[in-house]
Design a protein around this motif. Structure first.
Motif: not given
Length: 981
Positions: A755-760, A767-768
């Motif tokens: 989940y954290v990786i997906v959110q990042l 952002k991109e």
């Protein structure tokens, strides 16, 4: 003792509910599983040191599987779960209950009855621990007299015990005493009863001093059975299910009182391994499979099966009623009065009267012992024998022999040649096979002409002579079989077959026209009609290829004698059943020519240690499937929890590293344990059952975490299989990193990390994306600004130039300045074109036009305006509603320029008066076509268009599209544009 028995004197034999056999000796207790003996001994007790491990009398089993034994040091309890023995002291009374006690029986599964040797009967309730005692009553005993008593419980729960004179009983339900036979004992001076046994009909067998009696309590009658002296005292007895009674004697071996009233004595015969091992028989016991276990004091255990035998065995010393002349058997013949003639090697002829159990031996001592090798009969029914004396008539009533004149010796010395076979044919020829050839003669007149040697068979070793249904004679010699017919009183060889095969015996299947031959290479199946044959050997299931005889029974099965027992071969199914010495055969080795089939269908086969007779229909398999038990369980080849009985294990849980296990198991059917076979399977590890033959051990290593079921099935000695039984369930626990809770925690952790990786990733991409959008927005704003500036600045300037050119043109026309007018026209035209081009560029750069709908509108406006000055009819086939398809600036511009170039080419070259432009959006593509009705052109000469077509194709390829043009002369032209969207 050499087999592991703790002592050679056995006083208790017992079979428990699981099938184990227990032996109580003077030095410990032994449990037997058919392969191994396990010994149990008690701890040292000083005050009874001399009898600490003496087990005798009776054992009983309670409903929990625990076994209670009698001993001279007290009651001994075997605990099934712990596999241990220990003394049992009711109420913890170690004084009153230390000494000699007799187990009597169990009522209700858990109510234990026992007594001491003198004065008391005890009732102990196993569940409650309650103990009651009853004083034994003996009206025949005088004041202050003591008496060593014997006691037992019958099947109805009544306790019987010995009196000083007679016997007494105690009813365990009513607690009543009764007394019997006091006067009878006094009258016959019977002062001791060694043992008693209750029969199924309620009668009792009393093993008394000097004699054995049968007593009927209901009728109060006594019948003498056996014994008349101390030496013939039978003091132990056991009945079998065939109506026979087996008796054990102190000095006279063992006796069997048969159902039909006969008495058969079994005694030790020195140097005879088949006799009982001693004459002092201490205990008898019959197990579930009719095996009689015999405790012989000082000699250990004997065992034999009392079920009706598959094969009757005859040898020297047969039933003590007579004997054979020798145990090396050569031939047989049954007379019309059912006497059996048995020819032996160096033992003459034994004439057996099997009905009356008698035997006579006829064996002349001079000039040497007689070997009788074959029999036949002539047309008058006279018995002709072939022997070392020669060939002659034999009279079984008196043993006289009348020799037929013959010279069987090349040197002329009578009796030197061995006679192997003899046959009297249907056309009255007497044929004699010998070790030096074939001899014979005829008795057409009732008396044989002198026996002569037939020339075609000089020096031939003749094993067997057989006459088939078609009267052909088949003579088997060493390495050949000859088919013979007589011509002019001489045998003529019609054919020689089976070269290289030494055939010992021939028989015929008259229904299927087959000759079956026993040879040194196996069983030969010969087809006389075709001369073809098959050989059946060990590859096909025979136990041995060296066959001595083949005999067909009434069902068409073939019985084969060999060097490895007796075989029954079924030609239909090709199944082979093999029997050996352990099945009751005289030995595993038989003899050439030693076979016979009587008129009643009884078969006889002789060998080196006697002979067997049987009716094939009576050869039935042992019907008792074995009980299968687990006798050992090891972890890493070491016993698992030695304080527990592996036979009591049901479920075992092992940790992850404990993944190497082994099993010992046994089929508790003792008729012939060596022939028991096994199939096992560890469900979860094995895909199929493992057939292990008589191997009763299995080992597995590297078991993965999971649940396993160890299943075993077993067969008895005759291949009767038990049901498959699960002996043990094993669970190998998973390591902590393979447990369910670890997987749940790991899943939660991985989901959290994911989940954290997906959110990042999402935030980074957002952002991109924002940056891209901002850049695109900046580009679009810049494009808008440029297009506006171009429109406002350059467009206005070009427009101003065009206006001024028009003014100058007007002025030049007024002043008639022709050259100036031309230049001004050129400037004006160029300025107009620049204004149009600049208008296209501004339209292309404007981001608000980046969709198909605006492109279609722009094309429509441009095309209609373009053809307004030409005499060309333009048809626009555009959909009313156009899908919202996004187009890049480059895509819009390239599509427009290709259309623009295409319609310019039509105007310049096609000479067309109609043009059609179509637009559609099928299945994620943009499809544009431009067609005209002009003069067309040859596709093979497109050079006239120069770089125009190349540029248009290149523009479409740049945006991932396709450009195609189709044309024929005088048939117009069609351009297709396809762009993915």
């Amino acid at each position: 003792m050499s087999d592991g028995l703790s002592q050679s004197s056995v006083y208790t034999i017992f079979q428990d509910s699981r099938g184990f056999i227990w032996f109580g000796t003077g030095d410990g207790l032994n449990r037997y599983d058919g392969y191994e003996l396990k010994t149990y001994r008690n701890e040292f007790i000083p005050k009874v040191i001399s009898h600490n491990n003496f087990y005798g009398y009776k054992a009983v089993e309670d409903r929990n599987g625990n076994i209670w034994f009698s001993s001279r040091a007290g009651i001994v309890l075997y605990n099934f779960k712990t596999d241990k023995i220990d003394y049992f002291y009711p109420l913890n009374d170690t004084i009153s209950f230390t000494g000699e006690f007799l187990m009597l029986g169990i009522t209700g599964g858990n109510e234990l009855w026992f007594c001491n040797a003198n004065d008391s009967i005890y009732h102990y309730s196993i569940p409650s621990g309650r103990l009651r005692s009853f004083t034994i009553q003996d009206p025949t005993l005088g004041p202050k007299q003591s008496f060593y008593r014997n006691a037992d419980m019958d099947a109805n729960g009544k306790i019987w015990y010995t009196l000083h004179y007679g016997i007494g009983s105690f009813d365990t339900r009513s607690y009543q005493f009764n007394f019997y036979l006091s006067d009878y004992y006094k009258k016959h001076n019977l002062t001791w009863t060694g043992d008693f046994l209750t029969l199924p009909d309620g009668d009792m067998i009393l093993a008394c001093y000097k004699m054995t009696l049968r007593f009927s309590p209901s009728k109060n009658t006594v019948q003498y059975i056996a014994g008349d002296s101390v030496n013939s005292l039978y003091f132990k007895s056991v009945p079998d299910r065939y109506g026979n009674l087996w008796l054990a004697s102190i000095n006279n071996g063992m006796a069997c009182l048969t159902k039909d009233g006969r008495k058969i004595i079994y005694k030790n015969i020195p140097n005879d391994p088949n006799s009982i091992s001693g004459n002092l028989v201490s205990r008898l016991f019959i197990d579930k499979s009719d095996n009689l276990w015999i405790g012989v004091d000082g000699q250990g255990i004997d065992k034999f099966n009392i079920a009706p035998p598959k094969f009757n065995l005859y040898r020297s010393g047969w039933e003590n009623t007579g004997k054979l002349g020798a145990n090396f058997i050569k031939c047989f013949y049954e007379t019309t009065d059912k006497k059996l003639l048995v020819g032996t090697h160096d033992g003459g002829i034994s004439v057996l009267d099997r009905k009356n159990k008698s035997a006579k031996i006829f064996n002349p001592e001079k000039p040497y012992k007689n070997t009788v090798s074959c029999f036949t009969t002539d047309s008058k029914g006279r018995i002709i024998m072939g022997s070392s004396l020669g060939v002659g008539y034999f009279d079984p009533t008196n043993g006289s022999v009348q020799l037929i004149p013959a010279d069987f010796s090349p040197s002329g010395v009578h009796g030197q040649t061995n006679i192997l076979s003899i046959l009297y044919t249907t056309d009255h020829h007497l044929l004699i096979g010998t070790t030096i050839g074939l001899f014979g003669g005829t008795d057409a007149t009732g008396d044989f002409k002198p026996i002569i040697k037939y020339k075609p068979f000089i020096s031939q070793y003749i094993y067997h002579i057989f006459q088939s249904k078609d009267k052909s004679l088949w003579i088997s010699a060493m390495g050949n079989v000859f088919r013979v017919k007589f011509k002019n009183e001489e045998p003529v060889i019609h054919e020689s077959i089976l070269y290289g095969n030494s055939v010992k015996c021939i028989t015929e299947d008259t229904i299927h026209n087959i000759l079956w031959m026993a040879s040194e290479n196996g069983l030969i199946k010969y087809f006389p009609a075709t001369g073809k044959y098959d050989i059946i050997s060990t590859k096909d299931g025979l136990s041995n290829n060296y066959l001595y005889s083949v005999v067909m029974d009434e069902k068409g099965n073939l019985w084969l004698s060999s060097n490895k027992g007796l075989m029954c071969y079924d030609p239909a199914s090709r199944n082979v059943e093999t029997y050996d010495e352990s099945d009751g055969l005289q030995s595993n080795e038989f003899n050439t020519g030693s076979f016979y089939k009587s008129l009643s269908g009884e078969l006889f086969f002789g060998g080196i240690k006697g002979f067997n007779s049987f009716f094939p229909s009576n050869v039935k398999p042992n019907p008792n499937p074995p009980d299968v038990v687990l006798t050992g369980f090891r972890l890493f080849d070491k016993p698992y929890k030695e304080q527990e009985n592996c036979a009591a294990l049901n479920d075992v849980i092992l940790s992850y590293p404990e993944n190497t296990v082994s099993f010992d198991f046994a089929a508790l059917e003792y008729t012939n344990s060596k022939k028991n076979e096994y199939e096992y399977m560890l469900v979860g590890a094995d895909q199929n059952r493992v057939s292990s033959g008589n191997k009763h051990y299995a080992r597995y290593s590297g078991l993965k975490p999971g649940k396993y079921l160890f299943k075993v099935k077993a067969s008895n000695n005759d291949g009767i299989w038990s049901e498959e039984k699960t002996l043990l369930t094993i669970t190998v626990k998973a390591p902590w990193w393979l447990t369910w809770w670890f997987f749940i925690l790991l899943s939660i952790l991985l989901i959290g990390i994911g989940y954290v990786i997906v959110q990042l990733i999402i935030n980074q991409r957002l952002k991109e994306q924002r940056i891209i959008i901002e850049k695109q927005k900046a580009v679009e704003e810049e494009r808008t600004r440029i297009s506006k500036d171009m429109h406002d600045d350059i467009g206005s300037g070009l427009s101003k130039i065009a206006i001024m050119s028009e003014l100058l043109k007007t002025k030049a026309m007024k002043e008639e300045k022709t050259d100036m007018k031309k230049n001004i026209d050129k400037i004006s035209s160029t300025a107009g074109e620049l204004v149009d081009s600049m208008s296209h560029i501004v339209w292309a750069m404007n981001p608000q036009n980046d969709n198909l709908e605006n492109l279609a509108a722009y094309i429509r406006e441009y095309v209609l305006d373009f053809f307004d000055d030409f005499n060309v009819h333009c048809i626009l086939d555009f959909p009313e509603t156009i899908q919202p398809v996004h187009l890049t600036q480059q895509a819009r511009r390239n599509i427009f320029l290709v259309i623009k170039e295409s319609i310019n080419n039509i105007v310049k070259y096609a000479d067309a008066d109609e043009i059609k432009i179509s637009l559609s959006v099928p299945e994620n593509i943009i499809y544009l076509s431009i067609s005209d009705n002009g003069k067309g052109f040859d596709m093979n000469s497109t050079h006239r268009f120069g770089n125009g077509l190349i540029n248009m194709k290149k523009r479409m390829e740049d945006i991932g599209g396709k450009y195609e043009i189709y044309s024929e002369k005088e048939k117009g032209c069609r351009t297709e544009i396809i762009i993915p969207c």
